[in-house]
Design a protein around this motif. Structure first.
Motif, PDB file in Angstrom:
ATOM      1  N   ASP A  33      24.798  10.356 106.302  1.00 44.36           N
ATOM      2  CA  ASP A  33      23.368  10.549 106.054  1.00 44.36           C
ATOM      3  C   ASP A  33      23.058  10.050 104.649  1.00 44.36           C
ATOM      4  O   ASP A  33      23.842   9.314 104.051  1.00 44.36           O
ATOM      5  CB  ASP A  33      22.961  12.016 106.250  1.00 44.36           C
ATOM      6  N   TRP A  34      21.914  10.464 104.086  1.00 40.67           N
ATOM      7  CA  TRP A  34      21.507   9.969 102.769  1.00 40.67           C
ATOM      8  C   TRP A  34      22.468  10.372 101.648  1.00 40.67           C
ATOM      9  O   TRP A  34      22.467   9.780 100.581  1.00 40.67           O
ATOM     10  CB  TRP A  34      20.096  10.474 102.440  1.00 40.67           C
ATOM     11  N   THR A  35      23.290  11.381 101.883  1.00 37.34           N
ATOM     12  CA  THR A  35      24.216  11.785 100.831  1.00 37.34           C
ATOM     13  C   THR A  35      25.303  10.739 100.601  1.00 37.34           C
ATOM     14  O   THR A  35      25.832  10.618  99.505  1.00 37.34           O
ATOM     15  CB  THR A  35      24.908  13.106 101.191  1.00 37.34           C
ATOM     16  N   ASN A  36      25.644   9.999 101.667  1.00 36.26           N
ATOM     17  CA  ASN A  36      26.758   9.041 101.601  1.00 36.26           C
ATOM     18  C   ASN A  36      28.000   9.740 101.048  1.00 36.26           C
ATOM     19  O   ASN A  36      28.766   9.172 100.273  1.00 36.26           O
ATOM     20  CB  ASN A  36      26.381   7.835 100.736  1.00 36.26           C
ATOM     21  N   ASN A  37      28.198  10.964 101.490  1.00 34.38           N
ATOM     22  CA  ASN A  37      29.250  11.822 100.946  1.00 34.38           C
ATOM     23  C   ASN A  37      30.659  11.266 101.198  1.00 34.38           C
ATOM     24  O   ASN A  37      31.407  11.006 100.266  1.00 34.38           O
ATOM     25  CB  ASN A  37      29.115  13.220 101.556  1.00 34.38           C
ATOM     26  N   ALA A  38      31.005  11.083 102.455  1.00 32.73           N
ATOM     27  CA  ALA A  38      32.314  10.530 102.826  1.00 32.73           C
ATOM     28  C   ALA A  38      32.110   9.707 104.090  1.00 32.73           C
ATOM     29  O   ALA A  38      32.504  10.117 105.186  1.00 32.73           O
ATOM     30  CB  ALA A  38      33.321  11.652 103.045  1.00 32.73           C
ATOM     31  N   LEU A  74      18.914  10.637 109.949  1.00 31.98           N
ATOM     32  CA  LEU A  74      19.965  10.541 108.922  1.00 31.98           C
ATOM     33  C   LEU A  74      19.387  10.575 107.507  1.00 31.98           C
ATOM     34  O   LEU A  74      19.881   9.897 106.613  1.00 31.98           O
ATOM     35  CB  LEU A  74      20.816   9.283 109.142  1.00 31.98           C
ATOM     36  N   THR A  75      18.345  11.372 107.319  1.00 31.33           N
ATOM     37  CA  THR A  75      17.748  11.523 105.991  1.00 31.33           C
ATOM     38  C   THR A  75      18.176  12.825 105.329  1.00 31.33           C
ATOM     39  O   THR A  75      17.634  13.206 104.298  1.00 31.33           O
ATOM     40  CB  THR A  75      16.210  11.489 106.084  1.00 31.33           C
ATOM     41  N   GLY A  76      19.145  13.528 105.919  1.00 32.81           N
ATOM     42  CA  GLY A  76      19.576  14.812 105.397  1.00 32.81           C
ATOM     43  C   GLY A  76      20.275  14.700 104.057  1.00 32.81           C
ATOM     44  O   GLY A  76      20.812  13.649 103.698  1.00 32.81           O
ATOM     45  N   LEU A  77      20.283  15.821 103.325  1.00 29.91           N
ATOM     46  CA  LEU A  77      20.849  15.854 101.980  1.00 29.91           C
ATOM     47  C   LEU A  77      21.992  16.846 101.858  1.00 29.91           C
ATOM     48  O   LEU A  77      22.332  17.280 100.764  1.00 29.91           O
ATOM     49  CB  LEU A  77      19.749  16.205 100.975  1.00 29.91           C
ATOM     50  N   ALA A  78      22.620  17.200 102.993  1.00 26.72           N
ATOM     51  CA  ALA A  78      23.727  18.154 102.961  1.00 26.72           C
ATOM     52  C   ALA A  78      24.924  17.670 103.772  1.00 26.72           C
ATOM     53  O   ALA A  78      25.825  18.449 104.068  1.00 26.72           O
ATOM     54  CB  ALA A  78      23.257  19.513 103.475  1.00 26.72           C
ATOM     55  N   ILE A 412      21.242  29.746  98.410  1.00 24.97           N
ATOM     56  CA  ILE A 412      21.802  28.482  97.933  1.00 24.97           C
ATOM     57  C   ILE A 412      21.157  27.280  98.609  1.00 24.97           C
ATOM     58  O   ILE A 412      21.361  26.150  98.178  1.00 24.97           O
ATOM     59  CB  ILE A 412      23.324  28.423  98.115  1.00 24.97           C
ATOM     60  N   SER A 413      20.378  27.514  99.662  1.00 26.81           N
ATOM     61  CA  SER A 413      19.678  26.411 100.326  1.00 26.81           C
ATOM     62  C   SER A 413      18.299  26.868 100.756  1.00 26.81           C
ATOM     63  O   SER A 413      18.163  27.702 101.648  1.00 26.81           O
ATOM     64  CB  SER A 413      20.457  25.915 101.549  1.00 26.81           C
ATOM     65  N   ALA A 414      17.277  26.298 100.119  1.00 27.30           N
ATOM     66  CA  ALA A 414      15.906  26.673 100.459  1.00 27.30           C
ATOM     67  C   ALA A 414      15.388  25.874 101.647  1.00 27.30           C
ATOM     68  O   ALA A 414      14.757  26.425 102.548  1.00 27.30           O
ATOM     69  CB  ALA A 414      14.997  26.462  99.257  1.00 27.30           C
ATOM     70  N   GLU A 415      15.647  24.561 101.654  1.00 31.84           N
ATOM     71  CA  GLU A 415      15.057  23.737 102.715  1.00 31.84           C
ATOM     72  C   GLU A 415      15.920  22.563 103.152  1.00 31.84           C
ATOM     73  O   GLU A 415      15.550  21.830 104.059  1.00 31.84           O
ATOM     74  CB  GLU A 415      13.676  23.217 102.274  1.00 31.84           C
ATOM     75  N   LEU A 420      27.752  20.159 105.291  1.00 24.85           N
ATOM     76  CA  LEU A 420      29.120  20.181 104.782  1.00 24.85           C
ATOM     77  C   LEU A 420      29.165  20.512 103.294  1.00 24.85           C
ATOM     78  O   LEU A 420      30.043  21.226 102.818  1.00 24.85           O
ATOM     79  CB  LEU A 420      29.759  18.807 105.026  1.00 24.85           C
ATOM     80  N   LEU A 421      28.156  20.023 102.553  1.00 22.55           N
ATOM     81  CA  LEU A 421      28.214  20.102 101.103  1.00 22.55           C
ATOM     82  C   LEU A 421      28.043  21.521 100.560  1.00 22.55           C
ATOM     83  O   LEU A 421      28.555  21.841  99.491  1.00 22.55           O
ATOM     84  CB  LEU A 421      27.159  19.183 100.484  1.00 22.55           C
ATOM     85  N   LYS A 422      27.316  22.378 101.272  1.00 26.95           N
ATOM     86  CA  LYS A 422      27.080  23.733 100.770  1.00 26.95           C
ATOM     87  C   LYS A 422      27.860  24.800 101.533  1.00 26.95           C
ATOM     88  O   LYS A 422      27.778  25.980 101.214  1.00 26.95           O
ATOM     89  CB  LYS A 422      25.581  24.061 100.826  1.00 26.95           C
ATOM     90  N   ARG A 423      28.631  24.359 102.500  1.00 23.51           N
ATOM     91  CA  ARG A 423      29.329  25.286 103.392  1.00 23.51           C
ATOM     92  C   ARG A 423      30.209  26.292 102.635  1.00 23.51           C
ATOM     93  O   ARG A 423      30.186  27.486 102.910  1.00 23.51           O
ATOM     94  CB  ARG A 423      30.192  24.462 104.349  1.00 23.51           C
ATOM     95  N   ASP A 424      30.972  25.811 101.673  1.00 26.17           N
ATOM     96  CA  ASP A 424      31.931  26.681 100.996  1.00 26.17           C
ATOM     97  C   ASP A 424      31.296  27.585  99.948  1.00 26.17           C
ATOM     98  O   ASP A 424      31.997  28.389  99.323  1.00 26.17           O
ATOM     99  CB  ASP A 424      33.032  25.832 100.368  1.00 26.17           C
ATOM    100  N   PHE A 425      29.975  27.454  99.746  1.00 30.80           N
ATOM    101  CA  PHE A 425      29.266  28.317  98.813  1.00 30.80           C
ATOM    102  C   PHE A 425      28.380  29.330  99.538  1.00 30.80           C
ATOM    103  O   PHE A 425      27.660  30.090  98.902  1.00 30.80           O
ATOM    104  CB  PHE A 425      28.408  27.478  97.863  1.00 30.80           C
ATOM    105  N   LEU A 426      28.449  29.328 100.849  1.00 27.06           N
ATOM    106  CA  LEU A 426      27.544  30.154 101.642  1.00 27.06           C
ATOM    107  C   LEU A 426      27.707  31.636 101.328  1.00 27.06           C
ATOM    108  O   LEU A 426      26.743  32.418 101.416  1.00 27.06           O
ATOM    109  CB  LEU A 426      27.775  29.890 103.131  1.00 27.06           C
ATOM    110  N   HIS A 427      28.901  32.040 100.916  1.00 28.81           N
ATOM    111  CA  HIS A 427      29.164  33.457 100.654  1.00 28.81           C
ATOM    112  C   HIS A 427      28.335  33.989  99.491  1.00 28.81           C
ATOM    113  O   HIS A 427      28.177  35.204  99.343  1.00 28.81           O
ATOM    114  CB  HIS A 427      30.655  33.669 100.361  1.00 28.81           C
ATOM    115  N   HIS A 428      27.784  33.092  98.661  1.00 26.10           N
ATOM    116  CA  HIS A 428      26.935  33.561  97.562  1.00 26.10           C
ATOM    117  C   HIS A 428      25.605  34.117  98.074  1.00 26.10           C
ATOM    118  O   HIS A 428      24.921  34.843  97.348  1.00 26.10           O
ATOM    119  CB  HIS A 428      26.663  32.422  96.580  1.00 26.10           C
TER     120      HIS A 428
END
Length: 458
Positions: A33-38, A74-78, A412-415, A420-428
Motif C-alpha cells: 500500500d502507500w506505506t511501501n513498508n515491505a 491501496l491508499t492505506g497507511l498501516a 494508538i490509531s484514530a482513523e 501491520l505497522l501498529k499491531r505490536d503496539f495495540l496493547h497500549h
C-alpha cells in the motif's frame, strides 16, 4: 503439480484466465500500500468481477488452506493490504459501480471497488452529499474505507465511515455470502453483524457491496483561519461555534511549526496570518459568511480569537486549505514518521506539550509537527527522520509516543487502522481481556487464519 498450482488452476476455472495473474503480470502497485513498508509480489493476483466470483475464490482458497489478502485502492497507511510472497492478493478494483440512489431513503448502493470520489459526484448530481472525504478520494475504494473505518475532515459533523453505513454484503473466508443489505435507519433484528466487518481490515470477511447514507446537500459554506491564544481557547471556541452556528463541517488545528511549514510550501508563500501565534484553527461551517463574521467578531472581543481571516471566495478557501493539506507533501519533502492518535479532547494540548518535551529530551534538535481534527479527538504527529540520529531509531520513537498515548487513555490509531505497522503496539490501547475476545472473534470467522493473516492482532 504443486498445491499452489492446483489452487491456481481451480481459480482460473472459476474466474477465467484473465482474472488470475502471476509473476511479472502482477503490477508493482499490488506489492504494497502507500506505506511501501515491505513490498512483496504475491503468489497470484485475483481480479473478480462480481460477488459470486469473490465467493468462489474464497471457497477455493479456504479448501486449499491458502492465505488471501484483500486489496482496495491501496491508499492505506498501516500496511494493512500488504501481501507476502506466498499470499494470494484479491483486488476488488473490478467490483466497481453505483447500483442505485434511493432519494426517498436518502441512500446510495455501491459495489466495493467504487472510488470514493465517484460516490461523492453521484450523490451531488442527485442533490445529496456523501460526507466521507479523504485526501485519497480519487484513488481509495469504498470497500477499503469501510474495512478500515476511515475518518477524514468531516467526522466532527457526520461521524466516521461506520456512521455512514446502513447495510453490507460480505463474503466469509469459506465462501459463504452474508446479505446484510439494509436501507432502514431503525432495524433491531438481533446482532448487527455488519459492525463486525467495519474496521476489521479484511481479517474477518471481504466486503463486496454497501448501502450508504446520504446527507442533504450543503446550501452554503464559509471558511475562516483563526489565530488562538492557547489550546483551551480552541476547545471553548469550538463549543461556542456549535451552540451558535451548529457543528462545523471541519475544525482543523495547527500548531505553529506545522503552520509555518505549510505556508512555506505554498506556491506563493505568503502567510494569511502572522506565523508567531500560539495556535491556528481552520474551520468550515454551513453558516453564512455574514453569520461567521459576526461570530468571530464576538470571539475576538472575548479574546478567544487573536486574529482571523475570512475567505471571500471558494478559491481563497482552497488557498487556506492548502496550508492544512501540507501533510500530503510530507513523503516527498522529508522522511516522515507519522502518528495518527486520538486522546480525550481536553488533554490534547497537554499531550502535545508533554510529547514535545519527551522527544526533545531523548533526541535534541528533533523536528516534529502537530495538527489534527481535534473536535473528533484526533491528533496527527509527524517527525522528520532526517533530524534524528542515523539510522533513525524508529522503534524507540514509536514506543515513546504510543506509551505516552496509553498513559493518557488514548488510542494508538484514530482513523488509519492497525494493519501491520501498529499491531505490536495495540496493547497500549486495548486491554488483555479485550484482545482475547478479539482473537475469539477472528477464530470464529476465520478458523484457519487465512484472511489477511498477521494484520491487526499481535
Amino acid at each position: 503439480m504443486s498445491e499452489l498450482q492446483q489452487t491456481l488452476t481451480q481459480l482460473r476455472g472459476a474466474l477465467g484466465e484473465a482474472a488470475v495473474l502471476t509473476g511479472e503480470a502482477i503490477s508493482p502497485q499490488h506489492h504494497s500500500d502507500w506505506t511501501n513498508n515491505a513490498p512483496a509480489r504475491p503468489a497470484a493476483l485475483l481480479l473478480p468481477r462480481n460477488t459470486e466470483q469473490v465467493a468462489s475464490a474464497l471457497r477455493i482458497c479456504h479448501a486449499a488452506r491458502q492465505s488471501l489478502v484483500p486489496q482496495g485502492g491501496l491508499t492505506g497507511l498501516a500496511a494493512g493490504a500488504e501481501p507476502r510472497a506466498y499470499d494470494i492478493a484479491l483486488s476488488l478494483e473490478r467490483l466497481e459501480g453505483i447500483e442505485e440512489i434511493d432519494s426517498a431513503a436518502a441512500t446510495i448502493t455501491v459495489r466495493a471497488g467504487t472510488r470514493l470520489e465517484k460516490i461523492q459526484q453521484a450523490a451531488a448530481e442527485a442533490g445529496f452529499l456523501f460526507p466521507l472525504d479523504l485526501g485519497a478520494r480519487g484513488s481509495c475504494h469504498i470497500g477499503g474505507n469501510i474495512a478500515t473505518n476511515a475518518g477524514g475532515n468531516s467526522v466532527i459533523r457526520y461521524g466516521m465511515t461506520r456512521d455512514q453505513v446502513l447495510g453490507l454484503e460480505v463474503v466469509l473466508g469459506d465462501g459463504r455470502v452474508l446479505n446484510l443489505m439494509n436501507k432502514m435507519i431503525k432495524n433491531n433484528t438481533g446482532y448487527d453483524l455488519k459492525q463486525c466487518f467495519i474496521g476489521s481490515e479484511g481479517t474477518l470477511g471481504v466486503i463486496t457491496r454497501a448501502v450508504l447514507k446520504l446527507a442533504p446537500a450543503r446550501s452554503s459554506m464559509a471558511t475562516a483561519l483563526c489565530a488562538l491564544p492557547d489550546y483551551a481557547s480552541a476547545v471553548s471556541l469550538l463549543r461556542c461555534l456549535q451552540r451558535e452556528l451548529g457543528t462545523p463541517e471541519a475544525y482543523e488545528l495547527m500548531w505553529p511549526d506545522y503552520y509555518q511549514l505549510g505556508v512555506s510550501w505554498l506556491e506563493n508563500p505568503h502567510a494569511p496570518l502572522n506565523d508567531n501565534y500560539p495556535l491556528y484553527v481552520l474551520l468550515d461551517t454551513c453558516a453564512t459568511r455574514e453569520a461567521l463574521e459576526r461570530f468571530l467578531d464576538r470571539a475576538m472581543e472575548g479574546e478567544q480569537v487573536l486574529d482571523a481571516v475570512l475567505s471571500s471566495s471558494e478559491s481563497q478557501a482552497r488557498h487556506l486549505w492548502k496550508i492544512r493539506e501540507a501533510s500530503g507533501e510530507f513523503p516527498t519533502r522529508m522522511r516522515p514518521l507519522s502518528f495518527d492518535v486520538s486522546l480525550p479532547i481536553g488533554r490534547i494540548g497537554e499531550f502535545v506539550d508533554d510529547i514535545c518535551q519527551r522527544l526533545e529530551a531523548q533526541w535534541p534538535g528533533q523536528r516534529s509537527y502537530y495538527f489534527g481534527h481535534i473536535g473528533d479527538s484526533n491528533l496527527h504527529l509527524t517527525l522528520d527522520c532526517n533530524a534524528l540520529p542515523q539510522p533513525a531509531p524508529l522503534l524507540a520513537v514509536e514506543e515513546l509516543v504510543y506509551t505516552a498515548v496509553g498513559d493518557m487513555g488514548g488510542s494508538i490509531s484514530a482513523e488509519h487502522g492497525i494493519g501491520l505497522l501498529k499491531r505490536d503496539f495495540l496493547h497500549h490501547s486495548v486491554d488483555p481481556q479485550t484482545l482475547a475476545v478479539m482473537r475469539q472473534l477472528k477464530q470464529s470467522f476465520d478458523p484457519y487464519n487465512l484472511l489477511n493473516p498477521g494484520k491487526v492482532l499481535p
